[in-house]
Design a protein around this motif. Structure first.
Motif, PDB file in Angstrom:
ATOM      1  N   TYR A 119     -20.018 -16.901   6.167  1.00  0.00           N
ATOM      2  CA  TYR A 119     -19.569 -17.962   5.257  1.00  0.00           C
ATOM      3  C   TYR A 119     -19.626 -19.322   5.942  1.00  0.00           C
ATOM      4  N   SER A 120     -19.248 -19.367   7.210  1.00  0.00           N
ATOM      5  CA  SER A 120     -19.279 -20.622   7.950  1.00  0.00           C
ATOM      6  C   SER A 120     -20.704 -21.164   8.052  1.00  0.00           C
ATOM      7  N   ILE A 121     -21.651 -20.290   8.386  1.00  0.00           N
ATOM      8  CA  ILE A 121     -23.047 -20.712   8.508  1.00  0.00           C
ATOM      9  C   ILE A 121     -23.610 -21.118   7.143  1.00  0.00           C
ATOM     10  N   ALA A 122     -23.303 -20.329   6.118  1.00  0.00           N
ATOM     11  CA  ALA A 122     -23.790 -20.643   4.771  1.00  0.00           C
ATOM     12  C   ALA A 122     -23.248 -21.985   4.291  1.00  0.00           C
ATOM     13  N   GLN A 123     -21.971 -22.249   4.551  1.00  0.00           N
ATOM     14  CA  GLN A 123     -21.379 -23.530   4.157  1.00  0.00           C
ATOM     15  C   GLN A 123     -22.075 -24.691   4.871  1.00  0.00           C
ATOM     16  N   ALA A 124     -22.322 -24.525   6.179  1.00  0.00           N
ATOM     17  CA  ALA A 124     -22.960 -25.590   6.950  1.00  0.00           C
ATOM     18  C   ALA A 124     -24.368 -25.875   6.415  1.00  0.00           C
ATOM     19  N   ILE A 125     -25.122 -24.814   6.112  1.00  0.00           N
ATOM     20  CA  ILE A 125     -26.482 -24.980   5.574  1.00  0.00           C
ATOM     21  C   ILE A 125     -26.436 -25.674   4.219  1.00  0.00           C
ATOM     22  N   LYS A 126     -25.578 -25.191   3.336  1.00  0.00           N
ATOM     23  CA  LYS A 126     -25.480 -25.743   1.981  1.00  0.00           C
ATOM     24  C   LYS A 126     -25.116 -27.226   2.025  1.00  0.00           C
ATOM     25  N   TYR A 127     -24.121 -27.564   2.824  1.00  0.00           N
ATOM     26  CA  TYR A 127     -23.643 -28.941   2.882  1.00  0.00           C
ATOM     27  C   TYR A 127     -24.714 -29.870   3.451  1.00  0.00           C
ATOM     28  N   GLY A 164     -26.800 -15.570  -1.260  1.00  0.00           N
ATOM     29  CA  GLY A 164     -26.273 -14.245  -1.539  1.00  0.00           C
ATOM     30  C   GLY A 164     -25.966 -13.555  -0.227  1.00  0.00           C
ATOM     31  N   ILE A 165     -24.787 -12.960  -0.123  1.00  0.00           N
ATOM     32  CA  ILE A 165     -24.371 -12.296   1.114  1.00  0.00           C
ATOM     33  C   ILE A 165     -24.345 -10.790   0.881  1.00  0.00           C
ATOM     34  N   GLY A 166     -25.058 -10.051   1.727  1.00  0.00           N
ATOM     35  CA  GLY A 166     -25.125  -8.604   1.593  1.00  0.00           C
ATOM     36  C   GLY A 166     -23.918  -7.919   2.205  1.00  0.00           C
ATOM     37  N   SER A 167     -23.883  -6.617   2.058  1.00  0.00           N
ATOM     38  CA  SER A 167     -22.768  -5.845   2.606  1.00  0.00           C
ATOM     39  C   SER A 167     -22.949  -5.662   4.108  1.00  0.00           C
ATOM     40  N   ALA A 168     -21.839  -5.459   4.818  1.00  0.00           N
ATOM     41  CA  ALA A 168     -21.888  -5.209   6.257  1.00  0.00           C
ATOM     42  C   ALA A 168     -22.550  -3.856   6.504  1.00  0.00           C
ATOM     43  N   ALA A 169     -23.268  -3.745   7.605  1.00  0.00           N
ATOM     44  CA  ALA A 169     -23.952  -2.498   7.946  1.00  0.00           C
ATOM     45  C   ALA A 169     -23.708  -2.177   9.419  1.00  0.00           C
ATOM     46  N   GLU A 170     -23.589  -0.895   9.721  1.00  0.00           N
ATOM     47  CA  GLU A 170     -23.380  -0.466  11.100  1.00  0.00           C
ATOM     48  C   GLU A 170     -24.649   0.099  11.728  1.00  0.00           C
ATOM     49  N   ARG A 171     -25.652   0.397  10.916  1.00  0.00           N
ATOM     50  CA  ARG A 171     -26.896   0.970  11.426  1.00  0.00           C
ATOM     51  C   ARG A 171     -28.087   0.190  10.899  1.00  0.00           C
ATOM     52  N   LEU A 172     -29.165   0.196  11.683  1.00  0.00           N
ATOM     53  CA  LEU A 172     -30.380  -0.497  11.267  1.00  0.00           C
ATOM     54  C   LEU A 172     -30.925   0.071   9.958  1.00  0.00           C
ATOM     55  N   ASN A 229     -31.346 -14.471  -5.950  1.00  0.00           N
ATOM     56  CA  ASN A 229     -32.308 -14.652  -7.049  1.00  0.00           C
ATOM     57  C   ASN A 229     -31.594 -14.944  -8.353  1.00  0.00           C
ATOM     58  N   ARG A 230     -30.495 -14.235  -8.581  1.00  0.00           N
ATOM     59  CA  ARG A 230     -29.740 -14.405  -9.819  1.00  0.00           C
ATOM     60  C   ARG A 230     -29.138 -15.804  -9.896  1.00  0.00           C
ATOM     61  N   LEU A 231     -28.550 -16.259  -8.786  1.00  0.00           N
ATOM     62  CA  LEU A 231     -27.979 -17.605  -8.747  1.00  0.00           C
ATOM     63  C   LEU A 231     -29.071 -18.654  -8.961  1.00  0.00           C
ATOM     64  N   ALA A 232     -30.234 -18.442  -8.314  1.00  0.00           N
ATOM     65  CA  ALA A 232     -31.335 -19.401  -8.440  1.00  0.00           C
ATOM     66  C   ALA A 232     -31.861 -19.444  -9.868  1.00  0.00           C
ATOM     67  N   SER A 233     -31.954 -18.283 -10.518  1.00  0.00           N
ATOM     68  CA  SER A 233     -32.469 -18.251 -11.887  1.00  0.00           C
ATOM     69  C   SER A 233     -31.561 -18.996 -12.849  1.00  0.00           C
ATOM     70  N   LEU A 234     -30.284 -19.061 -12.514  1.00  0.00           N
ATOM     71  CA  LEU A 234     -29.321 -19.768 -13.359  1.00  0.00           C
ATOM     72  C   LEU A 234     -29.091 -21.208 -12.912  1.00  0.00           C
ATOM     73  N   GLY A 235     -29.748 -21.593 -11.810  1.00  0.00           N
ATOM     74  CA  GLY A 235     -29.560 -22.949 -11.302  1.00  0.00           C
ATOM     75  C   GLY A 235     -28.170 -23.188 -10.766  1.00  0.00           C
ATOM     76  N   LEU A 236     -27.528 -22.142 -10.211  1.00  0.00           N
ATOM     77  CA  LEU A 236     -26.160 -22.267  -9.713  1.00  0.00           C
ATOM     78  C   LEU A 236     -26.156 -22.315  -8.187  1.00  0.00           C
ATOM     79  N   PRO A 237     -25.935 -23.481  -7.573  1.00  0.00           N
ATOM     80  CA  PRO A 237     -25.908 -23.588  -6.110  1.00  0.00           C
ATOM     81  C   PRO A 237     -24.562 -23.127  -5.554  1.00  0.00           C
ATOM     82  N   GLN A 238     -24.413 -21.841  -5.384  1.00  0.00           N
ATOM     83  CA  GLN A 238     -23.143 -21.277  -4.933  1.00  0.00           C
ATOM     84  C   GLN A 238     -23.372 -20.276  -3.810  1.00  0.00           C
ATOM     85  N   ILE A 239     -22.275 -19.851  -3.194  1.00  0.00           N
ATOM     86  CA  ILE A 239     -22.296 -18.811  -2.166  1.00  0.00           C
ATOM     87  C   ILE A 239     -21.511 -17.628  -2.710  1.00  0.00           C
TER      88      ILE A 239
END
Length: 578
Positions: A284-292, A305-313, A328-338
């Protein structure tokens, strides 16, 4: 204007900088202040200033530790260190952290303004550098970079086994081994081209479209994303195309990292605020910095869009797929969100989202906007309609009828799904005579469209719980009860609602349209207004009653927000009563 944030534990020095610089007559605005680094950190992440002025020696968290954390999480911020100690070691440490200026106390207002001017010039110079087409061309991907990104995309798509991935990654100079992972997909929305109404209803594209230099805008956005992410050694960035980037963040065990913290290490704080962030907080910190940074330096918007945490490759393919689906869904709706996958899934179960509807276009896309948009997105939606009408002279009333009909149909569908009655929710009559009046006046048309979206979205949130309504309501309730506590912060409220500070900061600003500090300040100012209007309490005492720990700072913030000093406000209200 350049936003400046001040951190200084000596109140005399803090007041001197605040009161002796004529902020209103300069290119700078004092966006906030704090007495120590730990208190400042959460405020800085919310305010996102351009320039940070900080003392080097403070309780709880010193200026060097604060600077180190700020440079990692908000790398665009320029830092001025204040010190009463003319020691080479401090200066050397400050340089290694990336501090721009090192000033010895006492600092005159003239010296401070000259220093601010030098830093502002550097900020402008960096922006000019990003504008340079030659520079952008020099930064274009090399052939090896393209091959690397292509392979990483195959890996993200699950086309490569874990064993193959580890071996191939070594050949590419990448280390994929970690305790756990978290992924994110970044969609760049170029100017007004993304999410326009014309695209949604398949009429025809707006004439405004992408700006003439949309290519350079995308390249600038890419450079910014690269400059921010390269500061994180455990982050791998790659791109599918010019508008889609991916992040793979490798994480370690926080408890193990905690055991490595050494209070003796110069400039390193043993405070929890100085510890490595959790995986969720990091992304979230990195995404906020990029967005701003992208949105303030380009015409582009950012959806993450943030995926789920994973423990294995082997689990990363699913995580990347989820992150990309959300982006993709956010982009298709023109919604600049995290947005993260877990939250979106919960919202879908509550009825706030209808994922199937997003696969369709035409009227269904309008329904999707009702499902996804927040109140703060409404102005942008109305502007899309305005652009379409402005681009079609002579067809306006026909298009107005068409747009209005499509919106009413989409709104009706949402309201019916949630068990409501269209006539009770829509804020105007549906009879033909009233609709003719509505489309006859452009100003009235926009006003009613805005009112319609507001009414439907508010009804949706009241029935479905909204995407984060329970979190926001719980946070506002807590703030309402504790705003007089001078120690209340983004961290304490985030802890109360049970999500990480960076996640909460993103959620709060996206859902309410104002950041946490702006909301807290507004609540405190409203309380101060009530006391000034209805009591004879001195303004210095009102400052403490409203949650400010410094009467002078209270007066400064009150005038900044209302245009009047506390005394002037009280006198004006008394004159109104008389």
């Amino acid at each position: 204007m350049y936003k400046v944030f001040l951190v200084e534990d000596e109140i005399v020095v803090r007041e001197g900088i605040r009161n002796n610089i004529p902020w209103g007559k300069t290119a700078y605005t004092l966006a906030g202040e704090a007495a120590d680094g730990e208190m400042a950190l959460s405020i800085i992440k919310d305010v996102k200033p351009d320039i940070l002025i900080t003392d080097i020696r403070m309780p709880f968290m010193d200026g060097l530790t604060l600077s180190r954390i700020v440079k990692k999480t908000l790398p665009w911020i320029k830092i001025i260190i204040l010190s009463g100690h003319d020691e080479f070691e401090y200066a050397r440490e400050a340089i290694s952290v990336g501090v721009e200026e090192y000033l010895l106390k006492p600092v005159s207002s003239q010296d401070m303004l000259e220093t601010l001017d030098r830093i502002a010039a550097r900020i402008d110079e960096e922006k000019e550098k990003l504008l340079s087409i030659e520079h952008l061309r020099q930064q274009a991907q090399s052939h090896s970079d393209i091959l690397r990104d292509r392979w990483l995309c195959d890996f993200a798509d699950g086309k490569v086994s874990a064993a193959e991935a580890i071996e191939k990654a070594r050949e590419l100079g990448l280390d994929l081994i970690a305790r756990s992972y978290i992924t994110a997909a970044i969609s760049i929305l170029p100017g007004q081209a993304a999410g326009t109404y014309a695209e949604a209803v398949s009429i025809r594209p707006l004439a405004c479209g992408s700006p003439p230099d949309s290519r350079s805008q995308l390249l600038r956005a890419k450079l910014i994303i690269q400059s921010i992410t390269e500061k994180y050694p455990n982050l791998i960035l790659f791109q599918r195309d010019e508008k889609k980037h991916f992040m793979l963040i490798k994480t370690e065990n926080t408890a193990e990292l905690r055991s490595r913290v050494s209070p003796e290490k110069p400039g390193f704080s043993a405070s929890p605020a100085g510890l490595p962030e959790s995986a969720e907080d990091s992304v979230y910190s990195i995404a906020q910095a990029i967005k701003y940074d992208v949105e303030r330096n380009t015409d582009c918007k950012i959806a993450v869009g943030i995926g789920s945490a994973a423990e294995r490759l082997g689990e990363l393919g699913k995580s990347f797929s989820r992150a990309e689906q959300i982006a993709n869904r956010l982009a298709s709706l023109g919604l600049p969100q995290i947005v993260d996958g877990e939250t979106e899934s919960a919202a879908a179960e509550d009825g706030a989202f209808d994922q199937a509807g997003l696969l369709n276009i035409d009227g269904d896309m309008l329904a999707a906007k009702f499902r996804y948009a927040s109140v703060k997105d409404i102005d942008g939606i109305v502007q899309e309609f305005a652009g379409l009408l402005q681009d079609s002279p002579g067809e306006n009333q026909i298009l107005e009828y068409f747009i209005l009909g499509e919106i009413i149909v989409a709104a009706s569908r949402i309201i019916e799904e949630l068990g409501g009655e269209i006539k009770k929710i829509i804020p105007f009559s549906l009879n033909q005579r009233e609709l003719q009046k509505l489309v006859a006046s452009r100003e009235l048309f926009y006003e009613k469209i805005k009112a319609l979206y507001t009414a439907v979205i508010e009804f949706r949130d009241s029935r479905s719980g909204g995407r984060y309504q329970s979190v926001i309501l719980k946070a506002k309730e807590y703030i309402g009860k504790n705003f007089t506590d001078q120690d209340i912060s983004l961290h304490t409220v985030a802890s109360h609602v049970g999500i990480s500070p960076n996640h909460f900061s993103t959620v709060f600003s996206q859902e309410t349209g104002e950041n946490f500090i702006e909301y807290l300040t507004r609540v405190r100012i409203e309380k101060a207004k009530q006391l000034l209007e209805n009591t004879a309490i001195k303004s210095a005492d009102i400052a403490y009653e409203a949650g400010f720990n410094d009467p002078h700072y209270f007066s400064f913030i009150f005038k900044k927000n209302t245009g009047l000093s506390p005394r002037e406000y009280r006198n004006a209200k008394q004159a109104e009563k008389n």
